[in-house]
Design an enzyme around this catalytic site. Structure first.
Site, PDB file in Angstrom:
ATOM      1  N   SER A  23       1.081  -1.160  -0.331  1.00 21.80           N
ATOM      2  CA  SER A  23      -0.203  -0.064  -0.147  1.00 21.80           C
ATOM      3  C   SER A  23       0.856   1.387   0.303  1.00 21.80           C
ATOM      4  O   SER A  23       1.872   1.120   0.912  1.00 21.80           O
ATOM      5  CB  SER A  23      -0.495  -0.111   1.395  1.00 21.80           C
ATOM      6  N   GLY A  24       0.476   2.101  -0.621  1.00 23.54           N
ATOM      7  CA  GLY A  24       0.898   3.632  -0.919  1.00 23.54           C
ATOM      8  C   GLY A  24       0.657   4.116   0.292  1.00 23.54           C
ATOM      9  O   GLY A  24       1.535   5.025   1.309  1.00 23.54           O
ATOM     10  N   LEU A  25      -0.205   3.990   0.873  1.00 26.27           N
ATOM     11  CA  LEU A  25      -0.844   5.063   2.638  1.00 26.27           C
ATOM     12  C   LEU A  25       0.592   3.941   3.461  1.00 26.27           C
ATOM     13  O   LEU A  25       0.717   4.904   4.051  1.00 26.27           O
ATOM     14  CB  LEU A  25      -2.133   4.344   3.094  1.00 26.27           C
ATOM     15  N   ASP A  35       0.510  10.141   2.702  1.00 27.76           N
ATOM     16  CA  ASP A  35       0.489   9.761   1.340  1.00 27.76           C
ATOM     17  C   ASP A  35      -0.470  10.826   0.254  1.00 27.76           C
ATOM     18  O   ASP A  35      -1.211  10.642  -0.663  1.00 27.76           O
ATOM     19  CB  ASP A  35      -1.057   8.320   1.404  1.00 27.76           C
ATOM     20  N   ASP A  62       1.015  -0.917  -4.891  1.00 26.65           N
ATOM     21  CA  ASP A  62       0.200   0.782  -4.836  1.00 26.65           C
ATOM     22  C   ASP A  62       1.016   1.144  -5.916  1.00 26.65           C
ATOM     23  O   ASP A  62       2.301   2.121  -5.222  1.00 26.65           O
ATOM     24  CB  ASP A  62      -0.312   0.243  -3.741  1.00 26.65           C
ATOM     25  N   ASP A  64       1.145   4.463  -7.274  1.00 29.40           N
ATOM     26  CA  ASP A  64       0.391   6.001  -7.291  1.00 29.40           C
ATOM     27  C   ASP A  64      -0.467   6.173  -8.539  1.00 29.40           C
ATOM     28  O   ASP A  64      -0.785   5.240  -9.312  1.00 29.40           O
ATOM     29  CB  ASP A  64       0.709   6.530  -6.594  1.00 29.40           C
ATOM     30  N   GLU A  91      -3.489   4.573 -10.943  1.00 30.37           N
ATOM     31  CA  GLU A  91      -4.223   4.885 -10.690  1.00 30.37           C
ATOM     32  C   GLU A  91      -4.408   6.412 -11.899  1.00 30.37           C
ATOM     33  O   GLU A  91      -3.252   6.800 -11.805  1.00 30.37           O
ATOM     34  CB  GLU A  91      -5.170   5.192  -9.265  1.00 30.37           C
ATOM     35  N   LYS A  97       0.026  12.617  -6.300  1.00 28.39           N
ATOM     36  CA  LYS A  97      -1.156  12.376  -5.795  1.00 28.39           C
ATOM     37  C   LYS A  97      -1.425  12.577  -4.294  1.00 28.39           C
ATOM     38  O   LYS A  97      -1.181  13.350  -3.730  1.00 28.39           O
ATOM     39  CB  LYS A  97      -1.632  10.259  -5.848  1.00 28.39           C
ATOM     40  N   ASN A  99      -4.572  10.639  -1.327  1.00 29.38           N
ATOM     41  CA  ASN A  99      -4.780  10.112  -0.666  1.00 29.38           C
ATOM     42  C   ASN A  99      -6.900   9.750  -1.587  1.00 29.38           C
ATOM     43  O   ASN A  99      -7.145  11.549  -0.979  1.00 29.38           O
ATOM     44  CB  ASN A  99      -5.360   9.531   0.940  1.00 29.38           C
ATOM     45  N   SER A 100      -7.160   8.972  -1.987  1.00 28.27           N
ATOM     46  CA  SER A 100      -8.304   8.879  -2.459  1.00 28.27           C
ATOM     47  C   SER A 100      -9.630   9.316  -1.788  1.00 28.27           C
ATOM     48  O   SER A 100     -10.734   9.804  -1.488  1.00 28.27           O
ATOM     49  CB  SER A 100      -9.372   7.454  -2.767  1.00 28.27           C
ATOM     50  N   ARG A 135      -6.444   1.452 -12.254  1.00 28.40           N
ATOM     51  CA  ARG A 135      -7.623   1.790 -11.259  1.00 28.40           C
ATOM     52  C   ARG A 135      -8.379   2.863 -11.778  1.00 28.40           C
ATOM     53  O   ARG A 135      -7.435   3.802 -12.069  1.00 28.40           O
ATOM     54  CB  ARG A 135      -6.633   1.648 -10.276  1.00 28.40           C
ATOM     55  N   HIS A 166     -12.609   0.987  -7.893  1.00 32.07           N
ATOM     56  CA  HIS A 166     -12.557   1.941  -6.184  1.00 32.07           C
ATOM     57  C   HIS A 166     -13.630   2.833  -6.343  1.00 32.07           C
ATOM     58  O   HIS A 166     -14.232   3.826  -6.994  1.00 32.07           O
ATOM     59  CB  HIS A 166     -11.034   2.899  -6.274  1.00 32.07           C
TER      60      HIS A 166
HETATM   61  C1  SPV Z   1      -3.395   2.627  -0.706  1.00 29.12           C
HETATM   62  O1  SPV Z   1      -3.930   1.804  -0.015  1.00 29.12           O
HETATM   63  O2  SPV Z   1      -2.402   3.478  -0.227  1.00 29.12           O
HETATM   64  C2  SPV Z   1      -4.599   2.886  -1.238  1.00 29.12           C
HETATM   65  C3  SPV Z   1      -5.861   1.740  -1.130  1.00 29.12           C
HETATM   66  O3  SPV Z   1      -4.192   3.372  -2.290  1.00 29.12           O
HETATM   67  S1  SPV Z   1      -6.869   3.455  -0.713  1.00 29.12           S
HETATM   68  O4  SPV Z   1      -6.353   4.002   0.153  1.00 29.12           O
HETATM   69  O5  SPV Z   1      -7.898   3.154  -0.363  1.00 29.12           O
HETATM   70  O6  SPV Z   1      -6.539   4.052  -1.923  1.00 29.12           O
HETATM   71 MG    MG Z   2      -2.469   4.689  -2.213  1.00 30.99          MG
END
Ligand code: SPV
Ligand code: MG
Length: 512
Positions: A23-25, A35, A62, A64, A91, A97, A99-100, A135, A166
């Protein structure tokens, strides 16, 4: 399952998952970063390398937004393949980026430009099995289902192996609608962080290929670390946390220390393992607890004192152990050790007991009393000493205390500085050292190199010839050796005990 470093990747594998989501986060958070592409892609790559080394599971990274345009994606994918990473997810947003789950209506990438990133990624993979997941952020950014499908179709056509759709809704309705309309044109990947209440079987029935549990190991460890830190800070003690944290042994196991030990046996030049003689022939009253068993067989939380002592010896690589027994000798048993009897234990002393095991004194040898417990580092420190004879001395023993103790006079007292490596040497070891000349108490633990073992043999023979062996104790034997050869004193402070009284026994039961 999410992982963010080598340790968490191992835990994912141990739990039985079939793949890792890097995971990027959480990779960013584990580095103390946001993130928001604050970690450069090469820094991410380094973390990924640790993860790939730690697990045999495939890792989906991930990626990004791909860290820039098509050109950055090309280079990133090549480097991922070099490091054995199984796939990347990119994505359709813009670098850097966000975070979504932050804010609304984040700007999306132009479809054609993003398709170029996908094509460049696919054209750059050097491993045929590498996958690129595209994504789609359209639903999260407030666009229509049509727009999400249009983008998914374009990304698939550009070469994406799978589509990650997502959503940040609290239910899975739009995921099911998308899945139905997508009709499995390419595998679908989802991240049910916000819509976690839906049973996984419904996703299976909807034909969804892969679920990413995106951040839960980091969140679990944050909660555990906070609680542990707060408790230790509040209590200034480990008592409340010791039972609930992973053991140090568990760390060794998970990191594969057993494999290293095996490799050491295969690759390191082998030095003959040290042997040990444990002197357990003597008696001791101990409030009537030793009327039918000697002290070394007293129970210390489910194991005999002897078993604990031999366990510590073995942990330090001392495998060939001889135990000299005397009083209640039939009660002294332990698997894997050699028993030697001093049948004249009632009329002879420790030196005679040691002489009974003299054929075991060759090569590097440890001599220990049978009623002592000590922390392993003390033994390790004797075993790594360059001296031919070295004895473990407790500086606390310099303080007057009642009881039968082996007191030490050395040529130099403990300076108070453990880094001070000027050697001290034994001058005299006896029960009657005057307080002013007392520099500590012998712990009943000594180690001899092969040369030192030769001196020990010579001194036993000399005492035998003089007719003084039978009445001699270990302090006299060591003092005599010290008069002829250097006997190094290694100072420690506490971390050991011997069992002479019921109070000692109670302490031994608390000694972990
Ligand atoms: C991450 O885990 O970094 C993701 C998934 O990109 S989310 O945080 O749900 O966007
Ligand atoms: Mg991410």
């Amino acid at each position: 399952m999410e992982a963010h470093d080598g340790l968490s990747a191992k835990i994912v594998q141990e739990a039985g998952f079939r793949g890792v989501w890097a995971s990027g986060l959480t990779t960013s958070a584990a580095l103390g970063l946001r993130d928001s592409n604050e970690a450069s892609w090469t820094q991410v790559l380094e973390v990924l390398e640790y993860m790939a080394d730690a697990t045999t599971l495939p890792i989906l990274v991930d990626g990004d937004t791909g860290h820039g345009n098509f050109n950055n994606v090309r280079r990133f994918v090549r480097k991922l393949c070099e490091r054995g990473i199984a796939g990347v997810c990119i994505e359709d947003k813009l670098f850097p980026k966000t975070n979504s789950f932050i804010g609304e209506a984040q700007p999306l990438a132009d479809v054609d430009e993003f398709c170029g990133r996908i094509k460049a990624g696919k054209d750059s993979q050097t491993d045929d099995d590498f996958v690129l997941v595209a994504r789609v952020e359209a639903l999260i950014s407030g666009h229509s289902m049509e727009e999400a499908l249009r983008r998914a179709e374009a990304y698939h056509a550009a070469g994406a192996d799978a589509i990650l759709i997502h959503s940040k809704k609290s239910n899975a309705d739009e995921i099911f609608t998308f899945a139905e309309r997508w009709g499995n044109r390419a595998p679908l990947v989802i991240v049910p962080t916000m819509y976690y209440a839906t049973p996984t079987d419904l996703y299976r029935q909807a034909g969804i290929s892969t679920i990413i549990w995106a951040n839960h190991l980091l969140r679990a460890s944050m909660a555990a670390m906070r609680e542990t830190a707060a408790r230790i800070h509040e209590d200034e003690s480990l008592m409340r946390v010791e039972g609930s944290v992973s053991t140090v042994k568990d760390i060794f196991r998970l990191m594969g220390n057993a494999e290293l030990e095996e490799a050491e046996r295969r690759y390191l030049p082998s030095k003959p393992a040290p042997s040990a003689v444990v002197l357990a022939a003597g008696g001791g009253e101990l409030g009537g607890m030793t009327t039918d068993q000697p002290k070394c067989m007293l129970d210390i939380r489910g194991q005999s004192l002897l078993q604990r002592l031999v366990g510590t010896l073995r942990e330090s690589g001392v495998r060939d152990v001889s135990v000299v027994r005397g009083q209640h000798k039939e009660a002294v048993t332990l698997q894997g050790v050699r028993m030697v009897d001093n049948d004249r234990h009632a009329s002879t002393g420790e030196a005679m007991s040691l002489a009974c095991a003299r054929d075991a004194i060759k090569g590097e040898t440890v001599v220990a009393y049978g009623d002592v417990l000590f922390r392993r580092y003390i033994l390790d420190s004797l075993l790594t000493s360059s001296a031919d004879v070295v004895v473990a001395v407790d500086t606390l023993g310099a303080q007057p205390r009642p009881g039968n103790r082996d007191l030490v006079t050395a040529d130099r007292r403990f300076s108070g500085d453990y880094l001070d490596d000027r050697p001290a040497h034994l001058v005299r070891l006896a029960g009657d050292v005057p307080a002013a000349e007392c520099h500590g108490e012998w712990m009943g633990l000594a180690r001899f190199t092969a040369r030192g073992a030769g001196w020990l043999q010579e001194e036993i023979a000399a005492m035998e010839a003089e007719g003084v062996l039978e009445g001699a104790d270990m302090p006299l034997l060591l003092t005599r050796i010290a008069a002829k050869h250097p006997v190094r004193v290694k100072y420690f402070t506490g971390h050991w005990l011997d069992v002479d009284t019921l109070t000692d026994l109670a302490e031994a039961r608390n000694f972990t």
